[in-house]
Design an enzyme around this catalytic site. Structure first.
Site, short mmCIF file in Angstrom:
data_model
loop_
_atom_site.label_atom_id
_atom_site.label_comp_id
_atom_site.label_asym_id
_atom_site.label_seq_id
_atom_site.Cartn_x
_atom_site.Cartn_y
_atom_site.Cartn_z
N GLU A 37 0.83 -1.08 0.06
CA GLU A 37 0.05 0.01 -0.03
C GLU A 37 1.36 1.34 0.01
O GLU A 37 1.97 1.37 0.57
CB GLU A 37 -0.78 0.36 0.75
CG GLU A 37 -2.41 0.61 0.61
CD GLU A 37 -2.86 -0.29 0.17
OE1 GLU A 37 -2.80 -0.41 -1.40
OE2 GLU A 37 -4.13 -1.13 0.18
N THR A 39 2.93 2.41 -2.59
CA THR A 39 4.12 1.57 -2.56
C THR A 39 4.28 1.81 -4.41
O THR A 39 4.91 2.05 -4.66
CB THR A 39 4.44 0.02 -3.04
OG1 THR A 39 2.88 -0.56 -3.29
CG2 THR A 39 4.82 0.14 -1.43
N ASP A 40 3.23 1.68 -5.17
CA ASP A 40 2.97 1.96 -6.24
C ASP A 40 3.61 3.38 -6.86
O ASP A 40 4.22 3.08 -8.09
CB ASP A 40 1.10 1.78 -7.20
CG ASP A 40 0.27 2.98 -6.83
OD1 ASP A 40 0.58 4.01 -5.65
OD2 ASP A 40 -0.88 2.84 -7.33
N ALA A 127 -15.49 2.93 -1.30
CA ALA A 127 -15.35 2.06 -0.24
C ALA A 127 -13.52 1.30 -0.55
O ALA A 127 -13.07 0.16 0.13
CB ALA A 127 -15.85 0.48 -0.53
N GLY A 128 -12.99 2.45 -1.19
CA GLY A 128 -11.18 1.54 -1.86
C GLY A 128 -10.98 0.86 -2.19
O GLY A 128 -9.97 0.37 -1.85
N GLU A 164 -8.30 9.27 -14.50
CA GLU A 164 -8.56 10.73 -13.42
C GLU A 164 -7.55 11.21 -12.67
O GLU A 164 -8.08 12.39 -11.92
CB GLU A 164 -8.36 8.64 -12.44
CG GLU A 164 -8.31 8.51 -11.03
CD GLU A 164 -8.82 7.34 -11.21
OE1 GLU A 164 -9.69 7.64 -9.69
OE2 GLU A 164 -9.34 6.48 -11.93
N ASP A 176 -4.19 0.33 -9.16
CA ASP A 176 -5.69 0.16 -9.07
C ASP A 176 -5.78 -0.79 -11.07
O ASP A 176 -6.28 -0.98 -11.00
CB ASP A 176 -6.58 1.30 -8.98
CG ASP A 176 -6.47 1.44 -7.53
OD1 ASP A 176 -5.80 0.92 -6.38
OD2 ASP A 176 -7.33 2.98 -7.44
N TYR A 225 -3.50 12.26 0.69
CA TYR A 225 -3.26 11.51 -0.64
C TYR A 225 -1.94 12.79 -1.26
O TYR A 225 -0.75 12.26 -1.72
CB TYR A 225 -3.95 10.97 -1.70
CG TYR A 225 -3.80 9.82 -2.49
CD1 TYR A 225 -3.31 8.86 -2.33
CD2 TYR A 225 -3.25 10.09 -3.61
CE1 TYR A 225 -2.72 7.35 -3.31
CE2 TYR A 225 -2.32 9.65 -4.60
CZ TYR A 225 -2.54 7.98 -4.07
OH TYR A 225 -1.58 7.12 -5.28
C1 GLA Z 1 -5.38 5.09 -4.17
C2 GLA Z 1 -5.06 4.61 -5.83
C3 GLA Z 1 -3.06 3.75 -5.81
C4 GLA Z 1 -2.88 3.47 -4.75
C5 GLA Z 1 -3.32 3.43 -3.33
C6 GLA Z 1 -2.82 3.26 -2.07
O1 GLA Z 1 -6.24 3.69 -4.80
O2 GLA Z 1 -5.37 5.25 -6.58
O3 GLA Z 1 -3.05 4.61 -6.98
O4 GLA Z 1 -1.47 4.83 -4.37
O5 GLA Z 1 -4.13 4.88 -3.09
O6 GLA Z 1 -1.56 1.44 -2.78
#
Ligand code: GLA
Length: 378
Positions: A37, A39-40, A127-128, A164, A176, A225
């Site tokens: 999480e 890390t991307d 909802a993530g 996005e 994602d 974020y």
């Molecule tokens: C969101 C972002 C992703 C990633 C996650 C955290 O979902 O869209 O790119 O950074 O948060 O891991």
């Protein structure tokens, strides 16, 4: 598909929007993230899987260059090419994402064919679980196929990430989009965000996945974020490195002397999270659960993307019989909790977790990426 009812609802929405004829039906999954999480965008490692919960888009082409999209009670009727800042305020909040996706595809050469679409979802929104990427990629696939124009998986990923950013201003990484496009039935993906490479990884057979909606909604744009992305950039600048992927566990002691305490904690989360992803692919169910709970503590204390209510919920879930580990999933500040449990206890755990979280919980099997369910455009 988990519920054919969602397809029926999408087709009904299409009919309400005035779409006639045999529809193209696209199923676009949400994502769960086992580990990796935040890390991307640091060119790091992630271990996501596509969820078996979807956004479904039913669509037909339209001769005039307009986009008509209906979802539930919401309706969007806009001409292709409408600038994002001219979209009326009364239009549904997802209208700018639809327009941004269409713009990006147009830039790649998609013909200016219009489209009528109906949308329905069994994936919880906000909802993530990446409902936004699932929606954008489902739309991109529908827009491409209804215009009889081929889009590559790489372009689907790129279009949706750029859209996005254009629509919501979120500087998100590729987690994602890569998962929604490349998800594989029965497998998680080991994703290297530096090279864009991924490979399927089987999770331990004795492990089950449950996702619980905390009911706490955040809007990414308004959350911290972007601040986290910026903090990580600043830390790599100060360390003279292209990205935090270049910091190893062995470097951490030295790095501590070079950064202030906030930046150091951000770096420590990223470095240890990358290491947890690598440990995860070698782990049995019990150790994987331990890594997931460790990740939560790191997200909460070092990365500071949890909330007291989420910490409390994770703590209570961790005490349930059959639970091996739990953590906040996705961007944080709300959204979902990922629970790893003993596979044979998954349904009981789901029910207990749903009671604690109070906003729904799902047993999730890793599913396939975005796909066309029925296509008859002839
Ligand atoms: C969101 C972002 C992703 C990633 C996650 C955290 O979902 O869209 O790119 O950074 O948060 O891991």
């Amino acid at each position: 598909m988990r519920r054919t009812g969602t397809v029926v609802e999408a087709v009904q929405a299409l009919r309400r929007a005035g779409g006639r004829g045999e529809p193209l039906v696209v199923a676009s999954p949400g994502r769960v993230n086992v580990l990796g999480e935040h890390t991307d965008y640091n060119q790091g490692l992630c271990l996501p899987a596509a969820a078996d919960l979807h956004v479904v888009v039913a669509a037909v082409p339209l001769e005039r260059p307009d986009l008509l999209v209906h979802e539930g009670d919401e309706q969007m009727h806009l001409a292709l090419g409408t600038p994002l800042d001219s979209i009326p305020e009364v239009a549904p909040s997802w209208s700018s994402l639809v327009m941004a996706v269409a713009d990006e595809l147009g830039r790649l050469g998609r013909p200016q064919t219009g489209m009528v679409a109906g949308v329905a979802a069994d994936l919880p929104v906000g909802a993530g679980m990446s409902s936004s990427a699932a929606f954008g990629i489902g739309m991109a696939m529908a827009l491409s196929r209804t215009a009889r124009w081929d889009v590559s998986p790489e372009d689907l990923v790129g279009v949706s990430q750029k859209a996005e950013k254009a629509a919501f201003g979120v500087p998100c990484g590729l987690l994602d989009q890569m998962t929604v496009v490349h998800g594989q039935e029965g497998c998680a993906l080991l994703l290297d965000c530096r090279t864009g490479e991924f490979r399927p990884v089987h999770l331990p057979e004795e492990a089950g996945l449950v996702v619980a909606d905390s009911g706490i909604r955040r809007r990414l744009k308004e959350s911290e974020y972007g601040t986290r992305v910026e903090e990580c950039r600043e830390a790599s600048r100060r360390l003279g490195l292209p990205s935090l992927r270049d910091v190893t566990l062995a470097d951490l002691d030295r790095v501590q002397g070079e950064l202030d305490s906030v930046l150091f904690r951000r770096v420590r989360h990223v470095v240890k999270e990358n290491a947890r992803v690598l440990s995860a692919i070698e782990s049995d169910a019990v150790s994987l659960g331990g890594l997931i709970s460790e990740s939560h503590r790191s997200l909460s204390r070092d990365y500071e993307v949890s909330l007291p209510a989420l910490d409390d919920l994770v703590g209570r879930i961790e005490c349930l019989d059959g639970v091996l580990g739990a953590r906040v999933m996705g961007a944080g500040f709300g959204g979902s909790i990922l629970v790893l449990c003993v596979q044979t206890d998954a349904v009981a755990v789901r029910d207990e977790v749903a009671g604690l979280a109070g906003h729904g919980a799902w047993v999730t099997e890793p599913g396939a990426g975005v796909r066309v369910l029925e296509a008859d455009m002839s």
